[in-house]
Design an enzyme around this catalytic site. Structure first.
Site, PDB file in Angstrom:
ATOM      1  N   GLY A  12      44.561  39.080  34.206  1.00 33.91           N
ATOM      2  CA  GLY A  12      43.441  39.813  33.614  1.00 33.91           C
ATOM      3  C   GLY A  12      43.397  41.290  33.967  1.00 33.91           C
ATOM      4  O   GLY A  12      44.380  41.858  34.417  1.00 33.91           O
ATOM      5  N   SER A  13      42.206  41.861  33.746  1.00 34.05           N
ATOM      6  CA  SER A  13      42.022  43.315  33.792  1.00 34.05           C
ATOM      7  C   SER A  13      42.444  43.947  35.110  1.00 34.05           C
ATOM      8  O   SER A  13      42.240  43.384  36.187  1.00 34.05           O
ATOM      9  CB  SER A  13      40.550  43.632  33.548  1.00 34.05           C
ATOM     10  OG  SER A  13      40.273  44.972  33.861  1.00 34.05           O
TER      11      SER A  13
END
Lengths: 398, 134
Positions: free
Chosen positions: B63-64
């Site tokens: 993810g981010s």
């Protein structure tokens, strides 16, 4: 990893704790990425700027460095911040505005030169130049259109790279790391939104590999940006080798040995929903993800001034978003545009703003990237339409 | 009974040789997306697992890249784990470890998911070994 004497001195803390921490981060990430050395970079671009994304601890982190008199060791730009203007009768609290400005001030004190997701319009790197950019659309533009070299960095890592002025030498910094591993053919898009949707689909087709894409050779820069920024939402690859566009594309293709290609096209449904769907009455129209180029925004302003009627305050709004590089060319139109319900916004970004807190429920955009991220990060529903359809619809042409 | 697994030190943060990190084991079979899976204010993973002072074991992060700030936030709210132990170290986790001063280790010959049954057991990391009291 090989370190020069000076790099080793930084690593061992001879220049103080902060450069040491930054160097340590860089070396560790470099080791994991298989780099054998570091390389000087002429431009770093940092992400993670919005208060809504990094919160109070993020402010503390950045202010801690700024208070310790940290200065960036190379030319540094940063991503846009949250949009802080009021919408109708709603505005963000004083606290949110104050905290966002603390982040901006801390970064500016350390040397950040501009806030935009299009740093290539602030300082355009040259072919083969090594840079370290976070922000996927900028990374893709730099590698795929300009032919500069940057990995897809994360926010805090790029921050450390700005402090050291170097990056780890691996990935697309090396020629071998730029060779495509996925062969895609697309039908030439007919407009902006088709380019965006194709980017989205090619990203899904090659989620972790650099694609070689044929079919975009004579597409405008604006449409290529639509393609690449949407690609970045669905793929982690830092580059697309575009036939006829990317420097050295012939050699990169022949060295890839790629044979069998995947055809990617838009289905009739995908094509129709960009035109036909009805827009909710209370939607806000947003164009400028990634930030509009000066040429694009001037073109849109001309259209609006010639075709849109005057409006009352409570009716529809169109937001046009760009970086600091367009301000001189467009600010004089601000009042005229305001009468038509059009707002010019600089250096900020709807995707990193909690638009729901302003009472916004729907956004209509031409951006594949915004379509992907708005519901996840901004708390609103999003619809995609072509730029020309949005302008016609907004100005009451249908 | 004690079980021991080899680990490699990725980020030690000046704890130096001979140092020991101990805590209760919190293994996760699935990768963790820091932004989304962790609430830094309450210090809770996946809605119900308290992270403070645990030895957090998981395969890798996803993810981010803003996720590094989530681990940093845990530190600021005094909810940080004692150590993170992963199968593969990625840039987001390395940066998280450095800015949050949470030591990072890599499992050498075992998968994070195979330690799930030792959840809540007391564990220590010393001299290249993760030792679990089962």
């Amino acid at each position: 990893m090989y370190l020069t004497r000076n790099e080793e001195a930084i690593f061992n803390g001879e220049y103080g704790e902060i450069p040491q921490k930054a160097m340590k981060a860089l070396v560790k990430v470099g080791e994991v990425s298989g780099a054998n050395k570091l390389v000087r970079v002429n431009h770093v671009h940092i992400s993670g700027i919005s208060y809504f994304n990094i919160g109070d601890p993020g402010i503390e982190f950045l202010e801690g460095f700024a208070d310790a008199e940290t200065k960036f060791a190379t030319y540094t730009t940063a991503n846009p911040y949250a949009i802080l203007v009021p919408y109708r009768n709603k505005r963000f609290s004083e606290e949110v505005i104050l905290k966002q400005s603390k982040i901006i001030r801390a970064l500016t004190r350390m040397g950040a030169k501009a806030f935009t997701c299009a740093p290539y319009y602030i300082r355009r790197p040259s072919v083969g130049e090594h840079i370290a950019w976070a922000e996927s659309n900028a990374v893709l533009y730099a590698n795929s259109i300009i032919g500069a070299h940057t990995n897809r960095e994360g926010g805090p890592l790029a921050f450390f790279e700005a402090i050291v002025g170097e990056t780890y030498f691996s990935g697309v910094h090396l020629y071998d790391g730029r060779i495509p591993k996925c062969y895609v053919s697309v039908e030439k898009p007919a407009n902006y939104v088709e380019s965006a949707l194709l980017g989205y689909k090619v990203g899904e087709t090659c989620p972790d590999r650099i694609p070689y894409v044929e079919g975009l050779a004579n597409v405008s820069e604006s449409w290529l940006r639509a393609f690449l920024s949407a690609f970045g939402a669905t793929s982690g690859a830092p580059m697309v080798v575009i036939e006829g566009v990317t420097p050295h594309y012939r050699k990169l293709f022949s060295d890839s040995g790629l044979k069998s290609k995947i055809f990617v096209s838009l289905s009739p449904e995908e094509l129709s929903f960009t035109k036909g769907s009805r827009s909710p009455e209370d939607a806000v129209y947003i164009i400028g993800c990634p930030h509009l180029s000066t040429k694009e925004i001037v073109g849109i302003i001309n259209y609006v001034l010639n075709n849109c009627p005057k409006r009352s305050n409570e009716s529809k709004e169109l937001w046009l978003i760009t970086g600091p590089y367009s301000a001189n060319a467009v600010y004089r139109y601000e009042n005229k545009l305001r009468d038509k319900g059009v707002r010019l916004l600089y250096n900020s970004c709807p995707v990193v703003t909690r638009l729901d807190l302003l009472g916004i429920k729907y956004v209509i955009t031409d951006s594949g990237k915004a379509l992907y991220y708005l519901p996840k990060l901004a708390g609103v529903r999003a619809l995609i339409k072509d730029r020309s359809v949005i302008l016609k619809e907004f100005c009451g042409g249908r | 009974m004690k079980k021991s697994y080899r680990v490699k030190e990725v980020i030690s943060l000046g704890t130096g040789r001979g140092s020991i990190v101990c805590g209760l084991l919190l293994p996760s079979a699935e990768p963790i997306s820091y932004l989304g899976d962790i609430d830094p204010k309450s210090g809770v993973l996946h809605g119900n697992e308290v992270l403070a002072d645990k030895i957090l074991v998981f395969p890798n992060a996803v993810g981010s890249t803003v996720g590094s700030y989530v681990i940093y936030a845990l530190r600021k709210y005094n909810k940080a784990p004692k150590a993170m132990v992963v199968n593969s170290e990625d840039p987001v986790t390395i940066i998280a470890s450095i800015i949050s001063e949470v030591p990072l280790y890599k499992l050498i010959d075992c998968q994070a998911r195979s330690l799930v049954s030792y959840k809540g057991c007391r564990a220590c990391i010393k001299e290249g070994e993760l030792i679990i009291e089962t």
